[in-house]
Design a protein around this motif. Structure first.
Motif, short mmCIF file in Angstrom:
data_model
loop_
_atom_site.label_atom_id
_atom_site.label_comp_id
_atom_site.label_asym_id
_atom_site.label_seq_id
_atom_site.Cartn_x
_atom_site.Cartn_y
_atom_site.Cartn_z
N THR A 42 0.69 -1.11 0.21
CA THR A 42 0.05 -0.13 -0.32
C THR A 42 0.80 1.33 -0.08
O THR A 42 2.20 1.16 0.33
CB THR A 42 -1.16 0.16 1.00
OG1 THR A 42 -0.41 0.04 2.84
CG2 THR A 42 -2.08 -1.15 1.69
N GLU A 44 0.99 3.60 2.04
CA GLU A 44 1.67 3.90 3.55
C GLU A 44 2.29 2.31 3.75
O GLU A 44 4.02 3.37 5.12
CB GLU A 44 0.00 3.38 5.40
CG GLU A 44 -0.66 4.53 4.59
CD GLU A 44 -1.43 4.27 3.48
OE1 GLU A 44 -2.13 3.02 2.76
OE2 GLU A 44 -2.33 5.01 3.16
N GLN A 45 3.05 1.79 3.23
CA GLN A 45 3.98 0.69 3.63
C GLN A 45 4.56 0.95 2.30
O GLN A 45 5.78 0.75 3.03
CB GLN A 45 3.52 -0.61 3.52
CG GLN A 45 2.11 -1.84 4.42
CD GLN A 45 1.97 -2.83 2.93
OE1 GLN A 45 1.37 -2.94 2.12
NE2 GLN A 45 1.33 -4.28 4.25
#
Length: 99
Positions: A42, A44-45
């Protein structure tokens, strides 16, 4: 001297931890050999795992009969790209020895 492979990727497994990975030469002038995990990240990851020596790559699939290809995921790469983004592989387990 052989030319680095710049199209397509090789599906394989990490010899140390057996995780599924893809290895490919990326770039035309100064190619970089990348071995990446196949787990999509994602946004965020991606921000969490990105480091100066650990890049995030776009895993581009051109069509149903073409192998996946890694692309640089740095500007000018579109932020709303619809392809999966993956990162360079790091073993999460200790390598085993056979002796």
């Amino acid at each position: 001297m052989s030319r680095p492979r710049t199209t397509g990727a090789v599906d394989s497994r990490c010899p140390a931890c057996a995780a599924p990975v893809i290895t490919q030469w990326v770039g035309q002038v100064a190619a970089l050999r990348a071995t990446v995990d196949l787990t999509p990240l994602t946004p965020e990851q991606q921000a969490t795992v990105r480091e100066p020596n650990r890049l995030v790559w776009c895993l581009y699939q051109g069509g149903p009969h073409t192998p996946p290809r890694l692309r640089w995921a740095t500007p000018p790469h579109p932020p709303d790209c619809g392809h999966p983004h993956v990162t360079e592989h790091r073993c999460i387990t200790e390598p085993t020895t056979l002796f």
